[in-house]
Write an enzyme that holds these catalytic residues in place. Sequence first.
Site, PDB file in Angstrom:
ATOM      1  N   CYS A   1      -1.658   1.629  -2.970  1.00  0.00           N
ATOM      2  CA  CYS A   1      -2.722   2.622  -2.879  1.00  0.00           C
ATOM      3  C   CYS A   1      -2.232   4.052  -2.670  1.00  0.00           C
ATOM      4  O   CYS A   1      -2.833   4.987  -3.202  1.00  0.00           O
ATOM      5  CB  CYS A   1      -3.723   2.231  -1.793  1.00  0.00           C
ATOM      6  SG  CYS A   1      -3.021   1.515  -0.310  1.00  0.00           S
TER       7      CYS A   1
ATOM      8  N   TYR B   1     -10.399  -3.446  -9.862  1.00  0.00           N
ATOM      9  CA  TYR B   1     -10.172  -2.073  -9.416  1.00  0.00           C
ATOM     10  C   TYR B   1      -8.795  -1.552  -9.808  1.00  0.00           C
ATOM     11  O   TYR B   1      -8.649  -0.372 -10.145  1.00  0.00           O
ATOM     12  CB  TYR B   1     -10.423  -1.941  -7.911  1.00  0.00           C
ATOM     13  CG  TYR B   1      -9.384  -2.580  -7.023  1.00  0.00           C
ATOM     14  CD1 TYR B   1      -8.346  -1.822  -6.501  1.00  0.00           C
ATOM     15  CD2 TYR B   1      -9.451  -3.922  -6.676  1.00  0.00           C
ATOM     16  CE1 TYR B   1      -7.383  -2.391  -5.677  1.00  0.00           C
ATOM     17  CE2 TYR B   1      -8.508  -4.493  -5.841  1.00  0.00           C
ATOM     18  CZ  TYR B   1      -7.474  -3.730  -5.356  1.00  0.00           C
ATOM     19  OH  TYR B   1      -6.525  -4.302  -4.539  1.00  0.00           O
TER      20      TYR B   1
ATOM     21  N   HIS C   1     -27.420  20.646   2.743  1.00  0.00           N
ATOM     22  CA  HIS C   1     -27.739  21.144   1.401  1.00  0.00           C
ATOM     23  C   HIS C   1     -26.906  22.376   1.063  1.00  0.00           C
ATOM     24  O   HIS C   1     -26.713  23.236   1.927  1.00  0.00           O
ATOM     25  CB  HIS C   1     -29.230  21.500   1.342  1.00  0.00           C
ATOM     26  CG  HIS C   1     -29.677  21.919  -0.015  1.00  0.00           C
ATOM     27  ND1 HIS C   1     -29.869  21.033  -1.047  1.00  0.00           N
ATOM     28  CD2 HIS C   1     -29.952  23.156  -0.515  1.00  0.00           C
ATOM     29  CE1 HIS C   1     -30.265  21.677  -2.108  1.00  0.00           C
ATOM     30  NE2 HIS C   1     -30.313  22.979  -1.827  1.00  0.00           N
TER      31      HIS C   1
ATOM     32  N   LYS D   1      -0.513   5.322  -5.983  1.00  0.00           N
ATOM     33  CA  LYS D   1      -1.565   5.311  -7.002  1.00  0.00           C
ATOM     34  C   LYS D   1      -2.548   6.455  -6.781  1.00  0.00           C
ATOM     35  O   LYS D   1      -2.949   7.126  -7.739  1.00  0.00           O
ATOM     36  CB  LYS D   1      -2.306   3.975  -6.945  1.00  0.00           C
ATOM     37  CG  LYS D   1      -3.513   3.881  -7.856  1.00  0.00           C
ATOM     38  CD  LYS D   1      -4.459   2.816  -7.352  1.00  0.00           C
ATOM     39  CE  LYS D   1      -5.019   3.192  -5.986  1.00  0.00           C
ATOM     40  NZ  LYS D   1      -5.795   2.107  -5.370  1.00  0.00           N
TER      41      LYS D   1
ATOM     42  N   CYS E   1       0.821  -1.213   0.000  1.00  0.00           N
ATOM     43  CA  CYS E   1       0.000   0.000   0.000  1.00  0.00           C
ATOM     44  C   CYS E   1       0.854   1.261   0.000  1.00  0.00           C
ATOM     45  O   CYS E   1       0.639   2.170  -0.790  1.00  0.00           O
ATOM     46  CB  CYS E   1      -0.935  -0.003   1.207  1.00  0.00           C
ATOM     47  SG  CYS E   1      -1.994   1.459   1.287  1.00  0.00           S
TER      48      CYS E   1
ATOM     49  N   GLU F   1     -26.535  14.261   0.531  1.00  0.00           N
ATOM     50  CA  GLU F   1     -27.875  14.387   1.105  1.00  0.00           C
ATOM     51  C   GLU F   1     -28.872  13.467   0.416  1.00  0.00           C
ATOM     52  O   GLU F   1     -29.914  13.114   0.970  1.00  0.00           O
ATOM     53  CB  GLU F   1     -28.366  15.838   1.042  1.00  0.00           C
ATOM     54  CG  GLU F   1     -28.633  16.359  -0.363  1.00  0.00           C
ATOM     55  CD  GLU F   1     -29.139  17.794  -0.372  1.00  0.00           C
ATOM     56  OE1 GLU F   1     -30.069  18.097   0.393  1.00  0.00           O
ATOM     57  OE2 GLU F   1     -28.576  18.609  -1.143  1.00  0.00           O
TER      58      GLU F   1
ATOM     59  N   GLU G   1      -8.483   1.705 -12.251  1.00  0.00           N
ATOM     60  CA  GLU G   1      -7.829   2.887 -11.679  1.00  0.00           C
ATOM     61  C   GLU G   1      -6.688   3.367 -12.563  1.00  0.00           C
ATOM     62  O   GLU G   1      -6.575   4.565 -12.858  1.00  0.00           O
ATOM     63  CB  GLU G   1      -7.338   2.574 -10.265  1.00  0.00           C
ATOM     64  CG  GLU G   1      -8.470   2.462  -9.260  1.00  0.00           C
ATOM     65  CD  GLU G   1      -8.024   1.964  -7.894  1.00  0.00           C
ATOM     66  OE1 GLU G   1      -8.796   2.121  -6.936  1.00  0.00           O
ATOM     67  OE2 GLU G   1      -6.915   1.410  -7.786  1.00  0.00           O
TER      68      GLU G   1
END
Length: 451
Positions: free
Chosen positions: A48, A177, A435, A51, A43, A440, A181
């Site tokens: 990750c 993934y 909002h 990346k 990682c 939301e 990616e």
Amino acid sequence: MTNFDYDLFVIGAGSGGVRAARIAAAHGARVGICEESRVGGTCVIRGCVPKKLMVYASHFAEDFEDAAGYGWNVGSARFSWPQLIAAKDREIDRLNSVYLRLLEESGVTLYPVTGTFEDAHHLRLGDQVVSAERILIATGGHPWMPDIPGSELAITSDDVFHLPDLPRRIVVVGGGYIAIEFAGVFNGLGSEVVQVYRGDRLLRGFDGDVRNFVGEEVCRKGIDLKFECNVSAIEQENGALRVALDNGETLMADQVLFATGRVPNVRGLHLPAAGVDMHPGGWVLVDEFSRTNVPHIFAVGDVTNRVNLTPVAIHEGHAFADTEFGGQPRCVSHDYVPSAVFSQPPVGTVGLSEEDAHTHFGEIDVYKSTFRPLKHTLTGRDERMLMKLIVDKETQKVIGVHVVGMDAAEIVQGFAVAVKSGLTKEQFDATVGIHPTAAEELVTMRTPVGD
């Protein structure tokens, strides 16, 4: 004090192994750890973190375009791949030094070599052998490369971070993934990208609506998706690569990236010498407390092929150390683990897909909304978001949340707490939304859609 050199020895200094070593040492254990590569694991060093930095870099082309809709004139922009790689390298160097410092400050002894079993209590570390009362296997995994003619001409995700130049044309093989990616990264940075996948849709195992939506959005951004075919051979031709597909088509590229899965790092560990059982698929078999069939040998992280995510490995390592050295027995629940795909657009998800929910719960309610994010009302960009809730019809518990679009991972991280806690749709409905935000939508959807 035992007759062993260490109370605990950890093989592999990735995220899970380092966490286990540090926590065990904090509980008073004498801990050693070995790592043949840099400390930090996949990682931090080649996964990750670098990346995600590249994902950030690849977004700027669209950001510059979008700025015009808000009155900004940013002028012409140029991208430098060498500058990005140099900046990435500096950050990885910094993180590596942080991990080294954490081990040193915890009193953990680091051996910069490969560890292999001599027997169930002894490990060979280069030219010496050490003994340990307990041993933790945390060796992670590595990219898998198919055995086809010319595969030596291709690269894996490990190699992307060290390419000297940005390829003008790249073929990305795979539909998971990692593939999606990197396809997004290269596309955003200006490469011509063809993504080849043997399946009929991207992201196998994800919710069907998510898979369809991501595929449509990826195509909008200019990635050429080729489904239900695979690369059968690669050969050099006039300084480029000729890529043959098994459907008879031929592609020309400057790089071919295989992102076709990962396999556990068990080769060379000599697990049979310790009597450790393995699954026929190549991973180490463990129980809910990460214990192998040998009572004093444990394993955490990707090498166990449970939920192959860095935060899960960290949780497993921490729970192991607390259980074995802290007098706090606990195991890690692998249910309702949130995850993200940093594709473009990104995906955030927690809980069950609609398909799996039917299998496990029977009758369900599904709430779904697609819309254009407020940001793009001025940019004019044709990009949409997907929000989806899966609810158990009987209990009304929310058992799945799926988001595709801007900030999907950040949104789902917060909602993961609600899903993990077993909150109901009524409790979602009783929560006032902020909002204007995209998130939301997850507390304002009121009418189930048809199954």
